[in-house]
Design an enzyme around this catalytic site. Structure first.
Site, PDB file in Angstrom:
ATOM      1  N   GLY A 175     -21.082  -7.643 -34.834  1.00  0.00           N
ATOM      2  CA  GLY A 175     -21.568  -8.288 -33.614  1.00  0.00           C
ATOM      3  C   GLY A 175     -20.709  -9.506 -33.339  1.00  0.00           C
TER       4      GLY A 175
ATOM      5  N   ARG B 269     -10.908  -6.686 -37.379  1.00  0.00           N
ATOM      6  CA  ARG B 269     -11.378  -5.881 -36.239  1.00  0.00           C
ATOM      7  C   ARG B 269     -10.755  -6.506 -34.990  1.00  0.00           C
ATOM      8  NH1 ARG B 269     -17.583  -4.509 -35.751  1.00  0.00           N
ATOM      9  NH2 ARG B 269     -16.750  -2.726 -34.615  1.00  0.00           N
TER      10      ARG B 269
ATOM     11  N   GLN C 274     -26.569   1.497 -34.263  1.00  0.00           N
ATOM     12  CA  GLN C 274     -26.989   0.089 -34.286  1.00  0.00           C
ATOM     13  C   GLN C 274     -28.309  -0.110 -33.545  1.00  0.00           C
ATOM     14  OE1 GLN C 274     -23.865   1.123 -33.770  1.00  0.00           O
ATOM     15  NE2 GLN C 274     -22.341  -0.364 -34.430  1.00  0.00           N
TER      16      GLN C 274
ATOM     17  N   ASP D 268     -18.249  -7.960 -26.346  1.00  0.00           N
ATOM     18  CA  ASP D 268     -17.307  -8.329 -27.413  1.00  0.00           C
ATOM     19  C   ASP D 268     -16.122  -9.108 -26.874  1.00  0.00           C
ATOM     20  OD1 ASP D 268     -18.859  -5.898 -28.553  1.00  0.00           O
ATOM     21  OD2 ASP D 268     -17.919  -6.925 -30.256  1.00  0.00           O
TER      22      ASP D 268
ATOM     23  N   ASN E 230     -17.682  -3.781 -24.538  1.00  0.00           N
ATOM     24  CA  ASN E 230     -18.886  -3.777 -25.376  1.00  0.00           C
ATOM     25  C   ASN E 230     -18.993  -2.413 -26.053  1.00  0.00           C
ATOM     26  OD1 ASN E 230     -21.284  -5.202 -26.327  1.00  0.00           O
ATOM     27  ND2 ASN E 230     -22.451  -3.679 -25.188  1.00  0.00           N
ATOM     28  N   LYS E 231     -19.995  -2.269 -26.886  1.00  0.00           N
ATOM     29  CA  LYS E 231     -20.177  -1.032 -27.650  1.00  0.00           C
ATOM     30  C   LYS E 231     -20.012   0.208 -26.783  1.00  0.00           C
ATOM     31  CE  LYS E 231     -20.643  -0.588 -31.120  1.00  0.00           C
ATOM     32  NZ  LYS E 231     -19.441  -0.322 -31.964  1.00  0.00           N
TER      33      LYS E 231
END
Ligand code: MRU
Length: 361
Positions: free
Chosen positions: A64, A97, A211, A252, A262-263
């Site tokens: 996150g 990452r 998640q 993100d 984002n995811k």
């Protein structure tokens, strides 16, 4: 010390902190709540050095965007306290990452504090203390930012949906597990719940690492929120049935053109939201806005192992961890400094300029 697991103290309905610094007599440790083991077990993962922390970041034991920034800053402090090479450790952390800009921000902020101390003649332990102070400051600021985003996000939600009784869809996990405080998008839903204005929190499973199913459901359950889990591919029919009043997600990285990484699975939700005239709201601290990234196409999207998708069923798989939603599909970006709506580069820059976050190059 190698990374090792210990059982977290029994914490009833409040999960242990996602991350804590431990001044162990044998040397400092960064202790993480291992998110790969949730919700089955609340187990802490002890990182005694930067390689252990890098493994924890890569495996999503800690994850996150805001929490990655905090972890990165503490990682630099850990390296400095151990007398390890700070620049090499910082590079390893930043490279762990690529998409969440907060990770690099946290690392660079602690490195700047360390270098600043060395520059004025501080010894090794004094410089390490400066890096630790920077990490602690970022941690505190994140708690405060989280509270402010929750307040501003709830005001916006109430403005957009004056009838109250909100039915909100969320994706991935954006709560306490990604933050020093109560998180980003989830914190807004939680504020609505506490105000008695949340009818349903729809929680996407969030394939492939779940998640939503594992972490958001665990957090919503802990708060007694009215939530319902759905398979990601059920979202379309849920919109079509008129069951979604707003989408709330985190980010993100937000580029200057307002594109939001984002995811993976966020972009299809934005398209659905546009088609069904439902507000699509992004909640993120100003540290997630990257004024150095001009547009969505310039955002590096992490590609993860196909094994996470295919398991034993297929030899290979396409597995991007994130996707990018263009600004035209985003109703608003809620930061701790205010709301960007419409989402323009000028407005994002204004919010960042207001931010009390220390700027680092
Ligand atoms: O791969 P993850 O689990 O680190 O991805 C996290 C997300 O995409 C979150 O939505 C994002 O970091 C925002 S959290 C406030």
């Amino acid at each position: 010390m190698a990374d090792q697991h210990i059982q977290a103290p029994d914490s009833a309905r409040t999960p242990p902190p996602s991350l804590r610094w431990d001044e162990h007599p044998d040397g400092p440790l960064l202790v993480l709540l291992d998110q790969t083991r949730l919700p089955a077990e609340e187990v802490e993962l002890v990182c005694g050095d930067v390689p252990a922390l890098v493994r924890a970041i890569r495996t999503l034991a800690v994850r996150g965007a805001p929490l990655l920034g905090i972890a990165g800053a503490y990682g630099v402090a850990l390296a400095a306290a151990r007398g390890d090479d700070v620049d090499m450790s910082a590079a390893a952390l930043e490279g762990a990452r690529p998409t969440a800009v907060n990770l690099g921000y946290g690392v660079r902020r602690a490195v700047a504090a360390h270098k600043g101390a060395v520059g004025v003649g501080a010894g090794g332990q004094e410089a390490a203390a400066a890096a630790l102070a920077a990490a602690r400051a970022l941690h505190r600021e994140d708690i405060e930012a989280s509270e402010r985003m929750a307040r501003q996000g709830l005001v916006l939600l109430d403005e957009l949906l004056p009838a109250g009784d909100h039915r909100v869809l969320t994706h991935c996990n954006t709560g306490r597990l990604v933050s020093g405080g109560e998180g980003t998008a989830f914190a807004v839903a939680l504020a609505a719940h506490r105000a008695g204005r949340l009818r349903t929190l729809w929680v996407d499973e969030t394939r492939p690492l779940l998640q939503g199913a594992r972490l958001t459901a665990y957090e919503a359950d802990g708060h007694g929120m009215p939530y319902r889990l759905l398979a990601d591919n059920a979202a379309g029919s849920l919109f079509a049935a008129g069951q979604v009043d707003a989408v709330l997600i985190g980010a993100d990285r937000i580029a200057v053109d307002g594109s939001v990484a984002n995811k993976v699975g966020s972009y299809p939700l934005a398209v659905l939201a546009k088609y069904h005239h439902v507000p699509f709201i992004v909640v993120a601290p100003t540290t997630t806005v990257d004024l150095g990234t001009p547009d969505g196409a310039s955002i590096e999207v992490e590609q993860r192992s196909g094994q996470e998708v295919s398991g034993m069923y297929a030899p290979s798989a396409y597995n991007p961890a994130f996707d990018v939603t263009p600004a035209e599909l985003v109703t608003a970006v809620v930061t701790e400094e205010g709301v960007a709506s419409p989402v323009t580069g000028a407005r994002l820059a204004e919010l960042c300029a207001r931010s009390r976050q220390v700027s680092v190059s």
